[in-house]
Design an enzyme around this catalytic site. Sequence first.
Site, PDB file in Angstrom:
ATOM      1  N   LYS A 112       0.814  -1.213   0.000  1.00  0.00           N
ATOM      2  CA  LYS A 112       0.000   0.000   0.000  1.00  0.00           C
ATOM      3  C   LYS A 112       0.852   1.270   0.000  1.00  0.00           C
ATOM      4  CE  LYS A 112      -4.240  -2.067   1.624  1.00  0.00           C
ATOM      5  NZ  LYS A 112      -3.802  -3.491   1.626  1.00  0.00           N
TER       6      LYS A 112
HETATM    7  C1  LIG Z   1      -4.390  -4.558   0.956  1.00  0.00           C
HETATM    8  C2  LIG Z   1      -3.580  -5.804   0.794  1.00  0.00           C
HETATM    9  C3  LIG Z   1      -3.917  -6.802  -0.158  1.00  0.00           C
HETATM   10  C4  LIG Z   1      -5.171  -6.714  -1.019  1.00  0.00           C
HETATM   11  O1  LIG Z   1      -5.090  -5.736  -2.024  1.00  0.00           O
HETATM   12  P1  LIG Z   1      -6.424  -5.201  -2.750  1.00  0.00           P
HETATM   13  O2  LIG Z   1      -5.972  -4.084  -3.619  1.00  0.00           O
HETATM   14  O3  LIG Z   1      -7.333  -4.746  -1.643  1.00  0.00           O
HETATM   15  O4  LIG Z   1      -6.991  -6.334  -3.527  1.00  0.00           O
HETATM   16  C5  LIG Z   1      -3.085  -7.890  -0.278  1.00  0.00           C
HETATM   17  N1  LIG Z   1      -1.986  -8.037   0.511  1.00  0.00           N
HETATM   18  C6  LIG Z   1      -1.651  -7.113   1.427  1.00  0.00           C
HETATM   19  C7  LIG Z   1      -0.439  -7.345   2.273  1.00  0.00           C
HETATM   20  C8  LIG Z   1      -2.411  -5.963   1.598  1.00  0.00           C
HETATM   21  O5  LIG Z   1      -2.050  -5.045   2.529  1.00  0.00           O
END
Ligand SMILES: *Cc1c(COP(=O)(O)O)cnc(C)c1O
Length: 463
Positions: A112
């Site tokens: 993120k």
């Molecule tokens: C948020 C997250 C995901 C999922 O991603 P999306 O864009 O919501 O599908 C997968 N792995 C981790 C470690 C995350 O923080």
Amino acid sequence: MKYISTRGQARELEFDQALLAGLAEDGGLYVPYYWPQFSAHVLAGMAGLPYAELALRVMQPLTGAAIAPDTLKRLIDESYASFDHVAVTPLVQLDHQNWLLELFHGPTLAFKDVALQLVGRLFDHVLTARKERVNILVATSGDTGSAAIHAIRGRDAANIFVLHPKGRTSEIQRRQMTTVLDSNVHNIAIEGTFDDCQNLVKAMFNHAAFRARARLSGMNSINWARVMPQIVYYFHTVLALGGGQRPINFSVPTGNFGDIYAAYAAKRMGLPVHRMLIATNNNDILARTLATGKYTLCEVQPTLSPSMDIQVSSNFERLLYEANSRNADSVRAQMESLPQSGSFTLSPGAHDYITQQFSAYRVDEAATLNEIARTFAETGMQIDPHTAVGRAAARMHTREPGIPMVTLATAHPAKFPEAVEKATGIRPQLPPRYRDLLNLPERCTILANDLASVEAFIEANIQ
Ligand SMILES: *Cc1c(COP(=O)(O)O)cnc(C)c1O
């Protein structure tokens, strides 16, 4: 570039307006009016560019006139300077056909950061130019809150208030939030669950008088500006592995569908992305949707990969819009039926459109632990439980000779040390720059699961 709503009843906005709006007024999600095109010839000329330069080339047509190119360049350069790997999103080879795309080299060790580091700077830039200030409100089960705090700390144009469920995040996740002592950062531990936190945030956004008084704003993953920076690492990978001329498969650990939708967007922009694998844990709404053509809500089950424990995959609406040939009326009808009936059915054409490009696999808890152990045995590398869901899905997919498979490594293994230690017998270590995290002082306010108390706390802390 203009942005339009998937439900067709909101104003068209420029990029900066869509950034601040988040959700469209008609409840839909903003998407670009058209997909900028990169021809094979142009792609060939982009191979080998440093990450930040590539990011500028890919995003400039999407931000358009709203952000001056030299400003965008500066914000990109600053964002990716905060990563601890010079390649920003390095590729690691697993075997002759499989690679991992490491997206966890940012300040909070999960993917993120790739988007939020830039989104935080874009917010600050746009708000400062307009002489506005906002208060960003986020509910988190762990990853989003820390990434948002590290994106907003120390910025003049915004305060951030993050609600997490007291005692229900991992210690690393909590400390990544509570050890940030900047005066514009406020951590609130709610005596309740993640759902309670999310309900409090929704209630504050729906409380019109409070929302206006507190100038509330959001940063969640339905914001187009969070999808856009994720498109870049698909370009980076496809250019590195095949110069942009050779098709590549991706396996994406999926929750809210933001990350994998960025792969789809890259494909629409001309990148030779072949098949996209939706890797889900026990919360398999998307695997069921692809199998049956019916999108049906269920209870959320807690798993070893908590950032994918979701009930509604919000960004799926953006794919639905394209699968329905951008017919906003049908998207609106389907999405509006969801709260009452708990499900909607894809049209046969939309179902075909999706299954021709995407495959979906459900990976349960035992298979997740097994995958962490197996990858460790095969390569000596520790992967986190989210990445393991992606790797296990890649193994379930029928091998397509000659097409490399890239699995997205979405979090650093040390963020989820219990599961990794259980599977491999070795506790994963935090990278050196985070080693003193466990000794830093924390600041956090504990509040009851009570709307009035949370609103009073926020009003008292808005400067
Ligand atoms: C948020 C997250 C995901 C999922 O991603 P999306 O864009 O919501 O599908 C997968 N792995 C981790 C470690 C995350 O923080």
